[in-house]
Design a protein around this motif. Structure first.
Motif, mmCIF file in Angstrom:
data_model
loop_
_atom_site.group_PDB
_atom_site.id
_atom_site.type_symbol
_atom_site.label_atom_id
_atom_site.label_comp_id
_atom_site.label_asym_id
_atom_site.label_seq_id
_atom_site.Cartn_x
_atom_site.Cartn_y
_atom_site.Cartn_z
ATOM 1 N N ALA A 132 4.342 -14.918 -3.881
ATOM 2 C CA ALA A 132 5.048 -13.647 -4.034
ATOM 3 C C ALA A 132 5.500 -13.105 -2.688
ATOM 4 O O ALA A 132 6.626 -12.597 -2.552
ATOM 5 C CB ALA A 132 4.137 -12.635 -4.736
ATOM 6 N N GLU A 133 4.650 -13.212 -1.683
ATOM 7 C CA GLU A 133 5.001 -12.746 -0.344
ATOM 8 C C GLU A 133 6.202 -13.513 0.194
ATOM 9 O O GLU A 133 7.119 -12.932 0.793
ATOM 10 C CB GLU A 133 3.808 -12.903 0.587
ATOM 11 C CG GLU A 133 4.002 -12.270 1.949
ATOM 12 C CD GLU A 133 2.718 -12.256 2.755
ATOM 13 O OE1 GLU A 133 2.283 -11.169 3.160
ATOM 14 O OE2 GLU A 133 2.133 -13.350 2.961
ATOM 15 N N GLU A 134 6.219 -14.833 -0.023
ATOM 16 C CA GLU A 134 7.344 -15.654 0.430
ATOM 17 C C GLU A 134 8.648 -15.255 -0.262
ATOM 18 O O GLU A 134 9.732 -15.351 0.329
ATOM 19 C CB GLU A 134 7.049 -17.128 0.156
ATOM 20 C CG GLU A 134 5.907 -17.694 0.991
ATOM 21 C CD GLU A 134 5.463 -19.061 0.498
ATOM 22 O OE1 GLU A 134 6.053 -19.560 -0.497
ATOM 23 O OE2 GLU A 134 4.527 -19.635 1.088
ATOM 24 N N LEU A 135 8.536 -14.781 -1.502
ATOM 25 C CA LEU A 135 9.719 -14.401 -2.277
ATOM 26 C C LEU A 135 10.143 -12.958 -2.031
ATOM 27 O O LEU A 135 11.159 -12.512 -2.572
ATOM 28 C CB LEU A 135 9.440 -14.600 -3.770
ATOM 29 C CG LEU A 135 9.226 -16.042 -4.232
ATOM 30 C CD1 LEU A 135 8.768 -16.075 -5.686
ATOM 31 C CD2 LEU A 135 10.505 -16.862 -4.071
ATOM 32 N N GLY A 136 9.379 -12.220 -1.236
ATOM 33 C CA GLY A 136 9.724 -10.833 -0.952
ATOM 34 C C GLY A 136 9.316 -9.857 -2.031
ATOM 35 O O GLY A 136 9.822 -8.725 -2.084
ATOM 36 N N VAL A 137 8.380 -10.260 -2.912
ATOM 37 C CA VAL A 137 7.880 -9.381 -3.963
ATOM 38 C C VAL A 137 6.923 -8.360 -3.349
ATOM 39 O O VAL A 137 6.052 -8.716 -2.545
ATOM 40 C CB VAL A 137 7.151 -10.195 -5.055
ATOM 41 C CG1 VAL A 137 6.459 -9.281 -6.050
ATOM 42 C CG2 VAL A 137 8.135 -11.132 -5.757
ATOM 43 N N ARG A 138 7.042 -7.097 -3.742
ATOM 44 C CA ARG A 138 6.180 -6.057 -3.168
ATOM 45 C C ARG A 138 4.897 -5.840 -3.979
ATOM 46 O O ARG A 138 3.831 -5.612 -3.415
ATOM 47 C CB ARG A 138 6.932 -4.736 -3.067
ATOM 48 C CG ARG A 138 6.097 -3.647 -2.413
ATOM 49 C CD ARG A 138 6.888 -2.390 -2.105
ATOM 50 N NE ARG A 138 6.037 -1.403 -1.444
ATOM 51 C CZ ARG A 138 6.428 -0.184 -1.107
ATOM 52 N NH1 ARG A 138 7.680 0.202 -1.358
ATOM 53 N NH2 ARG A 138 5.594 0.649 -0.526
ATOM 54 N N TYR A 139 5.014 -5.882 -5.313
ATOM 55 C CA TYR A 139 3.867 -5.577 -6.168
ATOM 56 C C TYR A 139 3.599 -6.717 -7.148
ATOM 57 O O TYR A 139 4.535 -7.312 -7.692
ATOM 58 C CB TYR A 139 4.114 -4.305 -7.000
ATOM 59 C CG TYR A 139 4.385 -3.061 -6.201
ATOM 60 C CD1 TYR A 139 3.365 -2.384 -5.547
ATOM 61 C CD2 TYR A 139 5.681 -2.547 -6.127
ATOM 62 C CE1 TYR A 139 3.630 -1.216 -4.821
ATOM 63 C CE2 TYR A 139 5.951 -1.387 -5.409
ATOM 64 C CZ TYR A 139 4.924 -0.735 -4.759
ATOM 65 O OH TYR A 139 5.188 0.416 -4.046
ATOM 66 N N LEU A 140 2.319 -6.980 -7.404
ATOM 67 C CA LEU A 140 1.917 -7.894 -8.460
ATOM 68 C C LEU A 140 1.283 -7.096 -9.592
ATOM 69 O O LEU A 140 0.476 -6.193 -9.356
ATOM 70 C CB LEU A 140 0.909 -8.925 -7.941
ATOM 71 C CG LEU A 140 1.481 -10.014 -7.033
ATOM 72 C CD1 LEU A 140 0.371 -10.925 -6.538
ATOM 73 C CD2 LEU A 140 2.550 -10.826 -7.771
ATOM 74 N N GLN A 141 1.657 -7.437 -10.807
ATOM 75 C CA GLN A 141 1.198 -6.736 -12.005
ATOM 76 C C GLN A 141 0.431 -7.700 -12.901
ATOM 77 O O GLN A 141 0.803 -8.864 -13.050
ATOM 78 C CB GLN A 141 2.397 -6.162 -12.750
ATOM 79 C CG GLN A 141 2.131 -5.749 -14.183
ATOM 80 C CD GLN A 141 2.686 -6.747 -15.183
ATOM 81 O OE1 GLN A 141 3.705 -7.394 -14.933
ATOM 82 N NE2 GLN A 141 2.015 -6.907 -16.310
#
Length: 257
Positions: A219-228
Motif C-alpha cells: 500500500a505504501e508503494e502504491l501511495g495509499v494513505r489508509y488501510l481499512q
C-alpha cells in the motif's frame, strides 16, 4: 488520527462517491447508492425516518426486476447510518442480518511494516487465475465453508481489472497455509484488506500479522494513505495491537433476488 475526519472521508470516498468495479456500475437513486456488478448491493444511503421505507421498497422493486432477479444482494449497513432503526426496517422487509464486523482503519505510514514469518514459512505474491484458485482453496480450508461465490467474483476481477487487487499466500514448504488480498479503491485514499484466513494448525504463529505487514508495504508503494478492514471479533484484538482503530460497526443485510 482524527477518527471523525477519517470516518467522514471513508463515507464520502469509498461509499457515497464510489467508483464502480470494472464491468460494473453505480446507481444513485432516492438517497441510495447501489453497486451492480460482481458485488451487488447498497454501499451508502442518506435517509431519514420519512423516506427510509420508500427507499427500501425501491430496492426491493429493483431486486424483483429482470436485472435484479437471481442476484445475491447485500445492503451494507453501518452503525452510524440513519435512521437509527434502519436495520430493523430492513429485517421487516425480509432482509437477513449476518454477523456484524468492526470497521477498522489505520494510516499506512504509522504501521509496522517489518516482515516476520515463522520458521519455514514464506510469503508469495500470486496473480491471475492460478492465484485466485490458491487463495480460495486456502479460504475454504481456513473458514470451513465454500468459496465458490468468492472464486467467481475474483476470477471476474482479475480478468477485467487485475490492477485493482493484490493477492498473497503464506506457504510452509509446498503447502499454502494462509492467504489474503488487498483491494485498491481507485480515486480514494483507501485500500481494503480482505481474507487473512489461516488453516487451523498454523494459527497463533504470527502469519496473520505478517500478511498485514506485507500488504501495508504494498500500500505504501502504491501511495495509499489508509488501510481499512471489516474485522471479525477474532481479528479485532490483533488489529488494535497493530495500530488499527475502530470507527464503526458494519452489518450485512442479505436478500436473494
Amino acid at each position: 488520527m482524527d477518527m471523525d475526519e477519517v470516518l467522514g472521508k471513508f463515507d464520502a470516498q469509498v461509499r457515497r462517491d464510489a467508483v464502480p468495479e470494472a464491468g460494473g456500475r453505480v446507481d444513485r437513486v432516492g438517497g441510495v447508492v447501489r453497486h451492480v456488478g460482481g458485488w451487488t448491493g447498497v454501499l451508502w444511503s442518506g435517509l431519514d425516518e420519512e423516506g427510509a421505507d420508500a427507499a427500501i421498497a425501491g430496492e426491493l422493486g429493483w431486486l424483483a426486476s429482470a436485472e435484479g432477479r437471481g442476484r445475491e444482494y447485500e445492503w451494507k449497513l453501518y452503525a452510524h447510518d440513519r435512521p437509527a432503526d434502519l436495520g430493523e426496517r430492513l429485517a421487516r422487509a425480509g432482509f437477513t442480518a449476518e454477523e456484524p464486523e468492526t470497521l477498522m482503519v489505520a494510516e499506512v505510514a504509522a504501521l509496522d511494516k517489518e516482515l516476520r514469518t515463522p520458521e519455514g514459512v514464506r510469503l508469495e505474491v500470486v496473480t491471475g487465475t492460478e492465484g485466485v484458485e490458491v487463495l480460495t482453496r486456502v479460504h475454504e480450508a481456513a473458514f470451513g465453508r465454500s468459496a465458490a461465490s468468492l472464486r467467481e467474483q475474483l476470477l471476474d476481477q482479475v480478468a477485467r481489472s487485475p490492477e485493482s487487487i493484490r493477492m498473497v499466500v503464506a506457504a510452509a514448504g509446498d503447502e499454502p497455509v494462509s492467504a489474503a488480498r488487498m483491494e485498491i479503491y481507485p480515486g480514494t485514499e483507501f485500500a481494503g484488506l480482505w481474507g487473512g484466513g489461516t488453516v487451523p494448525r498454523w494459527r497463533g504463529r504470527g502469519i496473520y500479522r505478517a500478511l498485514i505487514a506485507h500488504r501495508a508495504r504494498t500500500a505504501e508503494e502504491l501511495g495509499v494513505r489508509y488501510l481499512q478492514v471489516d474485522a471479525a471479533e477474532t481479528s479485532r484484538p490483533i488489529l488494535e495491537r497493530l495500530g488499527f482503530a475502530a470507527l464503526s460497526v458494519t452489518t450485512p443485510y442479505l436478500k436473494q433476488g
